[in-house]
Design a protein around this motif. Structure first.
Motif, PDB file in Angstrom:
ATOM      1  N   ALA A  55     -10.812  11.849  -3.749  1.00  0.00           N
ATOM      2  CA  ALA A  55     -10.964  12.307  -2.521  1.00  0.00           C
ATOM      3  C   ALA A  55      -9.570  13.160  -1.772  1.00  0.00           C
ATOM      4  O   ALA A  55      -9.821  13.988  -1.055  1.00  0.00           O
ATOM      5  CB  ALA A  55     -11.609  11.684  -1.419  1.00  0.00           C
ATOM      6  N   TRP A  56      -8.477  12.760  -2.042  1.00  0.00           N
ATOM      7  CA  TRP A  56      -7.159  13.121  -1.232  1.00  0.00           C
ATOM      8  C   TRP A  56      -6.758  14.584  -2.053  1.00  0.00           C
ATOM      9  O   TRP A  56      -5.669  15.011  -1.928  1.00  0.00           O
ATOM     10  CB  TRP A  56      -6.162  12.127  -1.432  1.00  0.00           C
TER      11      TRP A  56
ATOM     12  N   GLU B 288       0.807  -1.277  -0.189  1.00  0.00           N
ATOM     13  CA  GLU B 288       0.131   0.006   0.046  1.00  0.00           C
ATOM     14  C   GLU B 288       0.866   1.267   0.155  1.00  0.00           C
ATOM     15  O   GLU B 288       0.549   2.221  -0.450  1.00  0.00           O
ATOM     16  CB  GLU B 288      -1.009  -0.002   1.269  1.00  0.00           C
ATOM     17  N   VAL B 289       1.978   1.466   0.653  1.00  0.00           N
ATOM     18  CA  VAL B 289       2.891   2.739   0.738  1.00  0.00           C
ATOM     19  C   VAL B 289       3.638   2.579  -0.632  1.00  0.00           C
ATOM     20  O   VAL B 289       3.470   3.794  -1.227  1.00  0.00           O
ATOM     21  CB  VAL B 289       3.881   2.122   1.687  1.00  0.00           C
TER      22      VAL B 289
ATOM     23  N   GLU C  38      -7.968  -2.349 -10.856  1.00  0.00           N
ATOM     24  CA  GLU C  38      -7.750  -3.411  -9.676  1.00  0.00           C
ATOM     25  C   GLU C  38      -6.097  -3.753  -9.575  1.00  0.00           C
ATOM     26  O   GLU C  38      -5.625  -3.925 -10.846  1.00  0.00           O
ATOM     27  CB  GLU C  38      -8.417  -4.560 -10.449  1.00  0.00           C
ATOM     28  N   VAL C  39      -5.799  -3.782  -8.460  1.00  0.00           N
ATOM     29  CA  VAL C  39      -4.333  -4.151  -8.308  1.00  0.00           C
ATOM     30  C   VAL C  39      -4.247  -5.243  -7.142  1.00  0.00           C
ATOM     31  O   VAL C  39      -4.831  -5.069  -6.429  1.00  0.00           O
ATOM     32  CB  VAL C  39      -3.484  -2.929  -8.260  1.00  0.00           C
TER      33      VAL C  39
ATOM     34  N   THR D 261      -4.994   6.598  -0.467  1.00  0.00           N
ATOM     35  CA  THR D 261      -4.804   5.193   0.016  1.00  0.00           C
ATOM     36  C   THR D 261      -5.404   4.445  -1.245  1.00  0.00           C
ATOM     37  O   THR D 261      -5.639   4.761  -2.368  1.00  0.00           O
ATOM     38  CB  THR D 261      -6.208   5.150   1.060  1.00  0.00           C
ATOM     39  N   LYS D 262      -5.412   2.872  -0.732  1.00  0.00           N
ATOM     40  CA  LYS D 262      -5.700   1.934  -1.658  1.00  0.00           C
ATOM     41  C   LYS D 262      -7.163   2.293  -2.591  1.00  0.00           C
ATOM     42  O   LYS D 262      -7.308   2.096  -3.494  1.00  0.00           O
ATOM     43  CB  LYS D 262      -5.635   0.712  -1.408  1.00  0.00           C
ATOM     44  N   ALA D 263      -7.875   2.743  -1.320  1.00  0.00           N
ATOM     45  CA  ALA D 263      -9.374   2.894  -2.038  1.00  0.00           C
ATOM     46  C   ALA D 263      -9.595   3.891  -3.122  1.00  0.00           C
ATOM     47  O   ALA D 263     -10.473   4.179  -3.742  1.00  0.00           O
ATOM     48  CB  ALA D 263     -10.069   3.444  -0.763  1.00  0.00           C
TER      49      ALA D 263
END
Length: 196
Positions: free
Chosen positions: A159-160, A79-80, A184-185, A177-179
């Motif tokens: 959103a970010w 995720e990072v 798709e990953v 974030t991943k969201a």
């Protein structure tokens, strides 16, 4: 600098990516009789890594450096890694809707049309931080860029990010974030690939 000369749609089909993720309007042509051998575990991991590399337009050495950076930071490594890739300036320009594709965003940055916190930045791999303000330079707001912004503006802004299309500016309000990722990953496969 290395550059892939393979047609974008052909590469998208090979990696199983919808071209819309890349900013292209075309849908891939589906072949009725398509038989592929079952991939090995290594092949699946490699494919996922190549897919993410292709989407962001990053070469192998730089991608490996991003992975090494992600392992040193706190949090889930996969995720990072995605957070780092999303924070690249060329990707942020694309996400704000100032370019139709990431390649076009990269070219805008390379040609010096972009400022971060009032200072010109011409490095596409520049990593933005929270509260950074990204703007298109005043004398770069030509009719062509306005048309691009109008066409690319149909895409939803994540959103970010906050965007002000009238003033050709945007602000990073949080870390991605991943969201927030629109494709798709399976980032755990990339971590497994580099952990071999």
């Amino acid at each position: 600098m290395g550059k892939s000369t393979q047609p974008i749609l052909k590469r998208c089909k090979a990696l199983g990516i919808n071209p819309r993720v890349m900013g292209y309007d075309k849908d891939p042509k589906r072949n009725q009789k398509e038989t592929r051998k079952k991939k090995t575990e290594y092949g699946t991991q490699l494919n996922e890594k190549q897919k993410v590399r292709f989407i962001y337009g990053v070469l192998e050495k730089q991608f490996r450096n991003y992975y090494a950076l992600a392992t040193k930071k706190q949090g889930v490594t996969g995720e990072v890694l995605l957070q780092i890739l999303e924070s690249r300036l060329d990707n942020v320009i694309f996400r704000l809707g100032f370019a139709k594709t990431r390649n076009q965003a990269r070219q805008m940055v390379n040609h010096g049309h972009v400022c971060v916190n009032g200072a010109k930045v011409d490095i596409p791999s520049f990593l933005v931080k929270v509260n950074d303000v990204i703007t298109i330079k005043e004398n770069s707001r030509s009719k062509g860029i306005k048309v691009i912004c109008a066409k690319a503006g149909d895409r939803a802004t994540p959103a970010w990010l906050e965007v002000d299309r009238d003033n050709f500016s945007g602000k990073v309000t949080a870390l991605p974030t991943k969201a927030d990722i629109d494709y798709e990953v399976k980032e755990n496969l990339i971590v497994e690939f580099y952990s071999r």
